[in-house]
Design an enzyme around this catalytic site. Structure first.
Site, mmCIF file in Angstrom:
data_model
loop_
_atom_site.group_PDB
_atom_site.id
_atom_site.type_symbol
_atom_site.label_atom_id
_atom_site.label_comp_id
_atom_site.label_asym_id
_atom_site.label_seq_id
_atom_site.Cartn_x
_atom_site.Cartn_y
_atom_site.Cartn_z
ATOM 1 N N CYS B 78 33.802 37.381 50.973
ATOM 2 C CA CYS B 78 34.835 37.837 51.535
ATOM 3 C C CYS B 78 34.165 38.985 52.511
ATOM 4 O O CYS B 78 32.933 38.645 53.278
ATOM 5 C CB CYS B 78 36.050 37.842 51.511
ATOM 6 S SG CYS B 78 37.460 37.839 52.464
ATOM 7 N N HIS B 184 37.649 33.014 49.913
ATOM 8 C CA HIS B 184 37.596 32.850 48.023
ATOM 9 C C HIS B 184 37.405 31.924 46.875
ATOM 10 O O HIS B 184 37.884 31.600 47.209
ATOM 11 C CB HIS B 184 39.068 33.441 47.854
ATOM 12 C CG HIS B 184 38.426 35.000 49.039
ATOM 13 N ND1 HIS B 184 39.070 35.907 48.662
ATOM 14 C CD2 HIS B 184 39.205 35.240 50.347
ATOM 15 C CE1 HIS B 184 38.702 37.183 49.253
ATOM 16 N NE2 HIS B 184 39.322 36.571 50.688
ATOM 17 N N GLU B 186 37.734 32.813 44.035
ATOM 18 C CA GLU B 186 38.627 32.824 43.423
ATOM 19 C C GLU B 186 40.168 32.866 43.577
ATOM 20 O O GLU B 186 41.302 32.656 43.077
ATOM 21 C CB GLU B 186 38.131 34.206 42.748
ATOM 22 C CG GLU B 186 39.217 35.779 43.686
ATOM 23 C CD GLU B 186 38.504 35.269 44.804
ATOM 24 O OE1 GLU B 186 36.806 35.114 45.802
ATOM 25 O OE2 GLU B 186 38.494 36.160 45.505
#
Lengths: 260, 202
Positions: B78, B184, B186
């Protein structure tokens, strides 16, 4: 392009998931961590957790649940309930929340929206609104839908976005728990004045309700609780169905080797 | 050991959890020695570019990151990805790490009249332009989760994958051992975990 989102909502009280019908008569459903795992596997695009614990001492139970969910569920998590101060934002963000939803706290102190947006960014601030028709007008209700604030919902939506809310959850108390479809008229009225993503809540009863919802271009996501919890509507099947209707959906690729 | 660079920007809970979930050894650190001994480095980040660059400068880790980027896989995520570029136009002109040629610019002017909202937030298709070991376990067209208002421009030569949002938003970039993910991983469900697992296996 960005997909439409399907979002299961887990109302958590004293560490357990419950779901009310018209906000009354709460029924115990299940363990929030188990349910989060199930939703993660079945393709939910995001999870919303509302902490409806009344007492401050039980709040630690909720943050513990949140931390356990966030450590094994890797999709966006939105957390709401009892968010009144920036410290409350901080508390849930540190436990793994990605977005924080404000409702009564913002009604009491609208500046909370500005302050949170400044500190964490608008993408982190979700304004959740409980709305009901009163004499032909849309009113904002506070305290879990119990108190009529008299505030005009369209004005509140406009103000919320100006203050920095990055997303709105619009929950129609009129249709909540009735399972007869989303409140499309209310949703359209609010989407027309709020240039941020709108999450529709309240009234979903079957897959067709979501198909109808997403024919309204201003709506970005559909949120529901009991129909998902009882598996009356299964999220994987719902998303396959919507994709066949031409709605852009993230379809689960599986990842069976990753989830235990 | 995967070192996540801790420079006071962003919430590292999910990133750390996802790597631990995959069975990786992880440390969150601001120490040069740990970046030097790590097998992989991840540079996270949320917030504004100028502020993040200033904080990263304050840690004194910039020369270490430049040196280690030649030796081991590094992944910016990001804002951490945006920091890898030469510069950014987010609230003024800011200089980045210069590890990947290109400039970070606002999405808003490119989306005027399109009806598309800023930030670009949600699940979007990852269109793979160049195959790479980082996509070892990912198919073309899988969805990943984005939240950003600025995007990397003038980096066509380094772009591995894009997502359509008015413009072709660079989703994954690479130069040498340096990778950047605008999305992202994650927060991108099993797709994101498979990308992180492939990075850890580089």
């Amino acid at each position: 392009m960005i997909t439409k989102r399907i979002i299961p909502c887990l109302d958590v009280r004293d560490g357990r998931v419950v779901k009310g019908v018209n906000f009354e008569g709460l029924r115990d459903m299940a363990d929030p961590v188990e349910m989060a795992r199930y939703y993660n596997r079945s393709g939910a695009d995001e999870l919303v957790f509302y902490d409806i614990t009344a007492s401050v001492e039980k709040r630690a139970l909720f943050t513990d649940v949140l931390r356990r969910v966030a450590s094994e569920i890797f999709i966006p998590l939105t957390v709401g309930g009892g968010i009144n101060t920036l410290d409350d934002f901080d508390r849930v963000l540190k436990c793994g929340a990605d977005k924080v939803s404000v409702n009564s706290g913002a009604i009491r102190s609208p500046a909370l929206i500005d302050e949170a947006a400044r500190r964490y960014g608008s993408q982190c601030v979700v304004l959740s609104m409980d709305v009901r028709r009163v004499d032909g007008e849309l009113h904002i209700f506070a305290r879990g839908g119990r108190d009529d604030t008299g505030i005009d919902a369209l004005e509140w939506a406009r103000q919320g976005v100006e203050r920095g809310a990055g997303e709105l959850v619009v929950n129609s108390i009129d249709t909540d728990g009735v399972k007869n479809g989303f409140d499309l008229e209310m949703l359209d009225a609010i989407a027309a004045v709020a240039p941020v993503p709108i999450i529709a809540s309240g009234g979903a009863g079957c897959m067709e309700d979501f198909a109808r919802l997403f024919t309204h271009p201003g709506i970005d996501a559909g949120l529901a609780a009991s129909i998902f919890h009882t598996r009356q509507v299964e999220i994987g099947q719902l998303k396959q169905y919507l994709a066949r209707q031409g709605v852009e959906m993230r379809l689960a690729k599986g990842g069976a080797d990753l989830w235990n | 050991m995967i070192a996540i660079v801790d420079y006071g920007v962003g919430n590292l809970f999910s990133l750390r959890s996802s790597l631990e979930y995959l069975g990786c050894d992880v440390c969150v650190t601001a120490r040069a020695s740990e970046l030097r001994s790590a097998s992989h480095i991840i540079l996270p980040g949320v917030g504004a570019f100028g502020d993040a660059v200033a904080r990263l400068q304050d840690t004194g880790l910039v020369p270490i990151l430049r040196e280690q980027a030649q030796k081991k896989p590094l992944l910016g995520i990001c804002l951490g990805m945006q920091l890898l570029f030469d510069s950014s136009l987010e609230f003024g002109l800011h200089t980045g790490l210069g590890l990947i040629p290109g400039q970070v610019r606002p999405l808003a002017p490119r989306l005027e009249g399109s009806g598309l909202k800023v930030p670009h937030m949600g699940w979007n298709r990852l269109e793979i332009l160049q195959n790479d070991p980082i996509f070892r376990d990912v198919e073309n067209g899988e969805y990943v989760y984005y939240v950003h208002s600025f995007y990397a421009a003038d980096c066509a030569g380094s772009t591995l994958a894009t997502s359509p949002y008015g413009v072709a938003v660079p989703g994954m970039v690479k130069r040498g051992l340096v990778y950047g993910a605008q999305f992202h991983p994650e927060k991108s469900g099993d797709t994101g975990l498979r990308i992180l697992r492939a990075f850890a296996g580089l």
